[in-house]
Scaffold this active site. Structure first.
Site, PDB file in Angstrom:
ATOM      1  N   HIS A   1       0.831  -1.208   0.000  1.00  0.00           N
ATOM      2  CA  HIS A   1       0.000   0.000   0.000  1.00  0.00           C
ATOM      3  C   HIS A   1       0.863   1.255   0.000  1.00  0.00           C
ATOM      4  O   HIS A   1       1.587   1.512   0.963  1.00  0.00           O
ATOM      5  CB  HIS A   1      -0.885  -0.025   1.245  1.00  0.00           C
ATOM      6  CG  HIS A   1      -1.817   1.124   1.388  1.00  0.00           C
ATOM      7  ND1 HIS A   1      -1.753   1.989   2.467  1.00  0.00           N
ATOM      8  CD2 HIS A   1      -2.836   1.562   0.610  1.00  0.00           C
ATOM      9  CE1 HIS A   1      -2.706   2.888   2.357  1.00  0.00           C
ATOM     10  NE2 HIS A   1      -3.374   2.663   1.237  1.00  0.00           N
TER      11      HIS A   1
ATOM     12  N   GLU B   1       0.281  -0.732  -4.646  1.00  0.00           N
ATOM     13  CA  GLU B   1      -0.836   0.187  -4.844  1.00  0.00           C
ATOM     14  C   GLU B   1      -0.280   1.588  -4.736  1.00  0.00           C
ATOM     15  O   GLU B   1       0.582   1.856  -3.891  1.00  0.00           O
ATOM     16  CB  GLU B   1      -1.911  -0.067  -3.775  1.00  0.00           C
ATOM     17  CG  GLU B   1      -3.155   0.804  -3.889  1.00  0.00           C
ATOM     18  CD  GLU B   1      -3.054   2.123  -3.143  1.00  0.00           C
ATOM     19  OE1 GLU B   1      -3.967   2.954  -3.293  1.00  0.00           O
ATOM     20  OE2 GLU B   1      -2.065   2.340  -2.412  1.00  0.00           O
TER      21      GLU B   1
ATOM     22  N   ASP C   1      -1.125   6.107  -5.786  1.00  0.00           N
ATOM     23  CA  ASP C   1      -2.143   7.131  -6.034  1.00  0.00           C
ATOM     24  C   ASP C   1      -1.610   8.146  -7.037  1.00  0.00           C
ATOM     25  O   ASP C   1      -0.469   8.605  -6.910  1.00  0.00           O
ATOM     26  CB  ASP C   1      -2.476   7.857  -4.723  1.00  0.00           C
ATOM     27  CG  ASP C   1      -2.831   6.889  -3.621  1.00  0.00           C
ATOM     28  OD1 ASP C   1      -3.986   6.443  -3.592  1.00  0.00           O
ATOM     29  OD2 ASP C   1      -1.948   6.579  -2.791  1.00  0.00           O
TER      30      ASP C   1
ATOM     31  N   HIS D   1      -0.793  10.790  -2.397  1.00  0.00           N
ATOM     32  CA  HIS D   1      -2.133  10.398  -1.966  1.00  0.00           C
ATOM     33  C   HIS D   1      -3.068  11.579  -1.724  1.00  0.00           C
ATOM     34  O   HIS D   1      -4.156  11.647  -2.280  1.00  0.00           O
ATOM     35  CB  HIS D   1      -2.072   9.539  -0.697  1.00  0.00           C
ATOM     36  CG  HIS D   1      -3.416   9.153  -0.186  1.00  0.00           C
ATOM     37  ND1 HIS D   1      -4.114   9.914   0.745  1.00  0.00           N
ATOM     38  CD2 HIS D   1      -4.221   8.100  -0.479  1.00  0.00           C
ATOM     39  CE1 HIS D   1      -5.271   9.347   0.994  1.00  0.00           C
ATOM     40  NE2 HIS D   1      -5.370   8.241   0.266  1.00  0.00           N
TER      41      HIS D   1
ATOM     42  N   GLU E   1      -4.424   3.977  -8.445  1.00  0.00           N
ATOM     43  CA  GLU E   1      -5.664   4.623  -8.020  1.00  0.00           C
ATOM     44  C   GLU E   1      -5.705   6.030  -8.589  1.00  0.00           C
ATOM     45  O   GLU E   1      -4.850   6.870  -8.267  1.00  0.00           O
ATOM     46  CB  GLU E   1      -5.781   4.683  -6.496  1.00  0.00           C
ATOM     47  CG  GLU E   1      -7.076   5.373  -6.073  1.00  0.00           C
ATOM     48  CD  GLU E   1      -7.239   5.530  -4.574  1.00  0.00           C
ATOM     49  OE1 GLU E   1      -8.044   6.410  -4.168  1.00  0.00           O
ATOM     50  OE2 GLU E   1      -6.580   4.808  -3.806  1.00  0.00           O
TER      51      GLU E   1
END
Length: 245
Positions: A8, A35, A37, A50, A109
């Site tokens: 993450h 993962e 952003d 993020h 994301e």
């Protein structure tokens, strides 16, 4: 293979989040994927960060969208771990170049839930295609219209709906729009029927953000597809104990 481990924001339990250093550490820890952003600078660069503001993680203040890329690059984003040393905001291109040789999956994301960042989806798709990484990429967002734009631009791209709230008939909803996965929060998994409904609709389930061994083990035993965690090494240990990794 059992559940996969996605780091993450990189191995963010050990290294400042969403930095090249965090993604390298995830690779060193043998995570199956990461993962991250993506937002856009004022001059249209895809940057990996993020929050919509730089305040929490950096020595600057203000919205990402109001910074030119060169200005973002000058910020130190070790704010969550100030003793780590100076680290910078990477571009999505830099991260993909770093991870391409590893064979890891990458969940991008799109942070289009508050600011829509017109053109972000097109730039993400073009970059992924230009790098020849389409088969290794997942695109997700809390803005489900953004996910559908990705699907229209690149039908071969794997996509998932992120959810933060309880949505009625969410597995049917995801199937209706043709995404391949649902990305629920850990607390959604209190609904014992959710995984079964996702399976019935042919959906993969990638759960965020799971850091405690107890919950990692439970999810491994339940048969989810990926654990999204800040601690990929702890997740690997917990899943091996259950025989699901």
């Amino acid at each position: 293979m059992g559940a996969k481990i996605w780091a993450h924001r990189g191995a963010s339990g050990y290294v400042p989040e969403n930095t090249l250093e965090a993604f390298r550490r995830a690779a060193e820890m043998k995570a199956d994927g990461v993962e991250l952003d993506v937002q856009m600078s004022k001059d249209g660069e895809l940057v990996v960060i993020h929050d919509e503001t730089v305040d929490r993680v950096s020595d600057g203040k203000g919205y990402v969208k109001d910074y030119m890329y060169g200005e973002l690059q000058a910020l130190d984003v070790s704010g969550s771990m100030p003793d780590y040393g100076t680290v910078r905001i990477p571009t999505l291109a830099q991260v993909l170049e770093e991870l391409k040789p590893t064979g890891m999956e990458v969940n991008i994301e799109c942070k289009t839930g508050i600011f829509f960042y017109p053109g972000l989806e097109e730039k993400v798709v073009k970059l992924v295609q230009d790098m020849g990484m389409t088969e290794r990429i997942w695109c997700s967002s809390f803005n489900h219209e953004s996910v559908l734009r990705i699907k229209k631009l690149c039908p071969a791209m794997k996509t998932g709906f992120l959810i933060g709230d309880i949505i009625m008939d969410v597995a049917d909803y995801a199937k209706r729009y043709g995404v391949q996965a649902l990305h629920p929060a850990l607390y959604h998994m209190q609904d014992e029927g959710l995984l079964e409904r996702c399976r019935r609709n042919g959906l993969a389930v990638h759960v965020w953000t799971v850091n405690e061994r107890e919950y990692i083990s439970k999810l491994g035993n339940a048969g989810i597809d990926a654990v999204i965690t800040n601690f990929p090494d702890i997740a690997a240990e917990a899943l091996r104990r259950t025989g699901s990794y």
